[in-house]
Structures are given as C-alpha cells and as structure tokens.
Design a protein around this motif. Structure first.
Motif, short mmCIF file in Angstrom:
data_model
loop_
_atom_site.label_atom_id
_atom_site.label_comp_id
_atom_site.label_asym_id
_atom_site.label_seq_id
_atom_site.Cartn_x
_atom_site.Cartn_y
_atom_site.Cartn_z
N ARG A 1 84.38 -4.89 95.99
CA ARG A 1 84.14 -3.67 94.87
C ARG A 1 83.68 -1.86 95.73
N ARG A 2 82.49 -2.03 96.10
CA ARG A 2 81.98 -1.24 97.17
C ARG A 2 83.11 -0.19 97.86
N ASN A 3 84.17 -1.14 98.47
CA ASN A 3 85.07 -0.57 99.25
C ASN A 3 86.11 -0.14 98.26
N ASN B 1 86.35 0.78 94.80
CA ASN B 1 86.28 1.97 94.76
C ASN B 1 86.10 2.96 95.54
N ASP B 2 85.51 3.62 96.23
CA ASP B 2 84.73 4.11 97.62
C ASP B 2 86.76 4.97 98.22
N GLY C 1 79.81 -7.29 95.12
CA GLY C 1 79.30 -6.42 96.29
C GLY C 1 79.77 -5.36 97.29
N GLU C 2 80.31 -6.16 98.45
CA GLU C 2 81.39 -4.92 99.14
C GLU C 2 82.20 -4.70 98.84
N LYS D 1 78.53 -6.26 105.85
CA LYS D 1 78.70 -5.46 105.75
C LYS D 1 79.29 -4.30 106.41
#
Length: 207
Positions: free
Chosen positions: A81-83, A85-86, A78-79, A119
C-alpha cells in the motif's frame, strides 16, 4: 413504488439467480468472516483488505501460495500500500505477481533477508517486476549467518567502545541499542540481526 409502464417486467428462474450469485463470487461480508475467523486477521486489517476486490483477490492468491496469511496481510497492507500510494499505481499497474509477494514474505519469515532488506527488495520488485529471490541474491540482501564473522565483528565493536560497554555493564541497558547499531552498520545489510544480537549479548556478558 409503482410499475414502470415503459419497462417490461423481468422474471428470473431460481437457476438463473443461482448462476448470477455464483458469477459474483464471495461477498465482502463473507470475506470478512473468513479473514477474521479462519485466518486470524485483526478486524481492521480484514476491513482494509476487503475494501477493494482486486486487492483482496491478490491477497487470497498470495496467501494461498505462502500459507502465512497474517504475514502476507502485513506485507500487503504495509509495503504494498505504501508503494502504491507513493506512486499512484493501481492494481492493474503491478509488475509482480501474487507468487512473487508470497516468495518475499517467505524470505523474510525464514530470516533469509532482514525486515529492512525486505522493504528494499519490495521497492525494487515493485518498480521492476524482478523476482524477489533474484533481487536478494544479486543485490546482496541475503543474510549471512557466518558466526565467525559475527564473533569477530562484535569483539571489534566491544573493543572500540569501552566507555559504552562500561555503561552497559553498570546497568545502562539502553546503550545496547547503540552498540547493536554499530554492529549492523559494520556488517552491512547482509548481517542477520537476530544472530548478531545474540552474539553481542553473549560477548557483553563475558567482557
């Protein structure tokens, strides 16, 4: 289909082959079986974790520290991979350790910090490399379980929203979310959502 005349044949002993296997470590298919059968991860999550060896190794190290392998997987998929990717970050760019991620997952699990706070803490940790517990303390993310404060807060919300309370008492249970939102905004990021929800429910039943 035929021997290459310019390349000498290579003959490896059984011992050499076994040493090569040992150096290669556990193969992805073995990871998948371990993650799903032993750790209880969903197949889709296990597939995502083993897609990258560094990512999988980081997960193993964090999960070994924390123990909650499902919770650790959720945070990474979740967090994390999101960070990544961003920001376009690679595993080699990470400023925090598997131990830091495990510590944050534990803070969320024992409700020292809320899910939303976790988060925010992760993002700060991701960008700065700071310890999650230190972030939680200095940035005011640690949840306050002061029941006196929560009692006073929920009573004030009920008193200031008589119309919504009346609708709730008349069967419109959706209004609860509206009232809960006011409680959370009034209490700030340190309010324990579970404790606030329980107290609000009790106050509404008595109102």
């Amino acid at each position: 289909y035929f021997p290459e005349p310019d390349i000498l044949p290579i003959r490896l002993s059984n011992a050499e082959i076994e040493n090569i296997k040992a150096d290669m470590g556990e193969m992805p298919d073995k990871h998948f079986i371990r993650y799903t059968s032993e750790y209880g991860l969903a197949k889709d999550d296990a597939s995502l974790l083993i897609a990258d060896k560094e990512f999988s190794d980081f997960y193993d190290a964090a999960a070994d520290v924390y123990g909650d392998r499902i919770g650790t997987a959720k945070m990474m998929l979740g967090e994390m991979r999101r960070n990544m990717n961003d920001t376009g970050a690679k595993m080699s760019d990470l400023k925090f350790s598997p131990q830091d991620l495990a510590e944050l997952a534990a803070l969320q699990k024992d409700e020292s910090v809320s899910k939303n706070a976790a988060k925010d803490i992760f993002k700060i940790m991701f960008l700065s490399g700071r310890n999650p517990k230190d972030i939680a303390k200095t940035e005011g993310f640690l949840m306050d379980n002061d029941t006196d404060f929560l009692n006073e807060l929920t009573e004030r919300v009920i008193a200031e929203n008589e119309k919504s309370v009346s609708e709730y008492k008349n069967g419109n249970k959706k209004v609860f979310g509206f009232l809960m939102g006011i409680v959370m905004r009034g209490g700030g990021k340190s309010v324990n959502p579970s404790a606030a929800k329980k107290i609000l429910e009790e106050k509404l039943e008595l109102s």
